[in-house]
Design a protein around this motif. Structure first.
Motif, mmCIF file in Angstrom:
data_model
loop_
_atom_site.group_PDB
_atom_site.id
_atom_site.type_symbol
_atom_site.label_atom_id
_atom_site.label_comp_id
_atom_site.label_asym_id
_atom_site.label_seq_id
_atom_site.Cartn_x
_atom_site.Cartn_y
_atom_site.Cartn_z
ATOM 1 N N LEU A 79 28.857 9.526 58.310
ATOM 2 C CA LEU A 79 29.787 10.544 57.848
ATOM 3 C C LEU A 79 30.590 10.953 59.073
ATOM 4 O O LEU A 79 30.105 11.702 59.916
ATOM 5 C CB LEU A 79 29.032 11.735 57.254
ATOM 6 C CG LEU A 79 29.886 12.901 56.771
ATOM 7 C CD1 LEU A 79 30.772 12.490 55.605
ATOM 8 C CD2 LEU A 79 28.993 14.069 56.368
ATOM 9 N N SER A 80 31.793 10.410 59.201
ATOM 10 C CA SER A 80 32.564 10.662 60.420
ATOM 11 C C SER A 80 33.364 11.948 60.349
ATOM 12 O O SER A 80 33.777 12.477 61.381
ATOM 13 C CB SER A 80 33.478 9.479 60.739
ATOM 14 O OG SER A 80 34.379 9.243 59.684
ATOM 15 N N SER A 81 33.590 12.460 59.140
ATOM 16 C CA SER A 81 34.316 13.721 59.019
ATOM 17 C C SER A 81 34.033 14.362 57.674
ATOM 18 O O SER A 81 33.918 13.673 56.658
ATOM 19 C CB SER A 81 35.826 13.479 59.162
ATOM 20 O OG SER A 81 36.549 14.692 59.005
ATOM 21 N N ILE A 82 33.923 15.661 57.692
ATOM 22 C CA ILE A 82 33.884 16.450 56.469
ATOM 23 C C ILE A 82 34.762 17.668 56.756
ATOM 24 O O ILE A 82 34.584 18.338 57.772
ATOM 25 C CB ILE A 82 32.441 16.803 56.064
ATOM 26 C CG1 ILE A 82 32.392 17.387 54.669
ATOM 27 C CG2 ILE A 82 31.764 17.691 57.050
ATOM 28 C CD1 ILE A 82 30.987 17.400 54.070
ATOM 29 N N ALA A 83 35.743 17.889 55.917
ATOM 30 C CA ALA A 83 36.714 18.964 56.131
ATOM 31 C C ALA A 83 36.804 19.822 54.875
ATOM 32 O O ALA A 83 36.916 19.295 53.763
ATOM 33 C CB ALA A 83 38.094 18.385 56.459
ATOM 34 N N VAL A 84 36.762 21.130 55.077
ATOM 35 C CA VAL A 84 36.888 22.088 53.985
ATOM 36 C C VAL A 84 38.050 23.015 54.336
ATOM 37 O O VAL A 84 38.124 23.512 55.467
ATOM 38 C CB VAL A 84 35.580 22.900 53.809
ATOM 39 C CG1 VAL A 84 35.757 24.038 52.823
ATOM 40 C CG2 VAL A 84 34.445 21.978 53.376
ATOM 41 N N ARG A 88 38.292 27.935 51.479
ATOM 42 C CA ARG A 88 37.103 27.574 50.710
ATOM 43 C C ARG A 88 35.823 27.626 51.521
ATOM 44 O O ARG A 88 34.755 27.269 51.022
ATOM 45 C CB ARG A 88 37.264 26.161 50.142
ATOM 46 C CG ARG A 88 38.379 26.043 49.129
ATOM 47 C CD ARG A 88 38.177 27.076 48.016
ATOM 48 N NE ARG A 88 39.180 26.974 47.003
ATOM 49 C CZ ARG A 88 39.097 26.225 45.929
ATOM 50 N NH1 ARG A 88 38.038 25.492 45.724
ATOM 51 N NH2 ARG A 88 40.080 26.198 45.062
ATOM 52 N N ALA A 89 35.895 28.051 52.772
ATOM 53 C CA ALA A 89 34.691 28.136 53.610
ATOM 54 C C ALA A 89 33.688 29.085 52.965
ATOM 55 O O ALA A 89 34.058 30.134 52.435
ATOM 56 C CB ALA A 89 35.060 28.635 55.005
ATOM 57 N N GLY A 90 32.419 28.684 52.968
ATOM 58 C CA GLY A 90 31.363 29.525 52.436
ATOM 59 C C GLY A 90 31.206 29.503 50.926
ATOM 60 O O GLY A 90 30.405 30.251 50.381
#
Length: 159
Positions: A79-84, A88-90
């Motif tokens: 998993l090289s990246s996960i972006a939120v 939408r944080a939390g």
């Protein structure tokens, strides 16, 4: 009295398409202060045989993304990246994306998923550890600003 636990956001997860490129670039800029993926790298990931770029949509609005890399002959994915999106944080969207990334790795016959996380990313570390990831290595000076990375791995199963 507390009400029911909040439910994860209702989003649609699908593979990224070329027409998502501008929205993906905007997400990178909003979600990451440093170590952002370049436009050409995101363009390459879209449609790559060895990379899955999944996006989360709320209606027509791109609110998250996860990039999963695979190597021929290896049963381990990364998993090289996960972006939120910051808005939408939390909300549980990171967990939804992580679950989708694990399912994608399994769909490509991978039996473990690895990732790196900044040592100062408390929310990410909590998400990964609560999801069964175990830290196996620390890499000093990993990120462009000199921050240490913690490397994690989780065995995946179809159950």
């Amino acid at each position: 009295m507390n009400g029911p636990a909040p439910q994860p956001p209702a989003v649609t997860i699908r593979p990224a398409l070329r027409e998502d490129l501008d929205a993906l670039m905007a997400l990178e800029a909003a979600a990451f202060a440093t170590d952002r993926a370049e436009r050409r790298a995101i363009r390459h990931a879209i449609g790559s045989a060895s990379i899955s770029l999944l996006i989360a949509l709320d209606g027509a609005v791109l609110v998250g993304a996860a990039t999963i890399e695979r190597r021929r002959g290896s049963r381990r994915a990364r998993l090289s990246s996960i972006a939120v999106a910051p808005s939408r944080a939390g909300t549980g969207l990171g967990r939804v994306l992580l679950d989708a990334a694990e399912a994608e790795a399994l769909a490509h016959d991978c039996d473990r998923l690895r990732l790196e996380v900044r040592e100062d990313n408390g929310a990410g570390i909590r998400l990964y550890e609560r999801s069964g990831y175990r830290r196996f290595e620390t890499v000093p000076d990993y990120y462009e600003d000199g921050t240490t990375a913690w490397r994690y791995e989780k065995p995946l199963s179809r159950s």
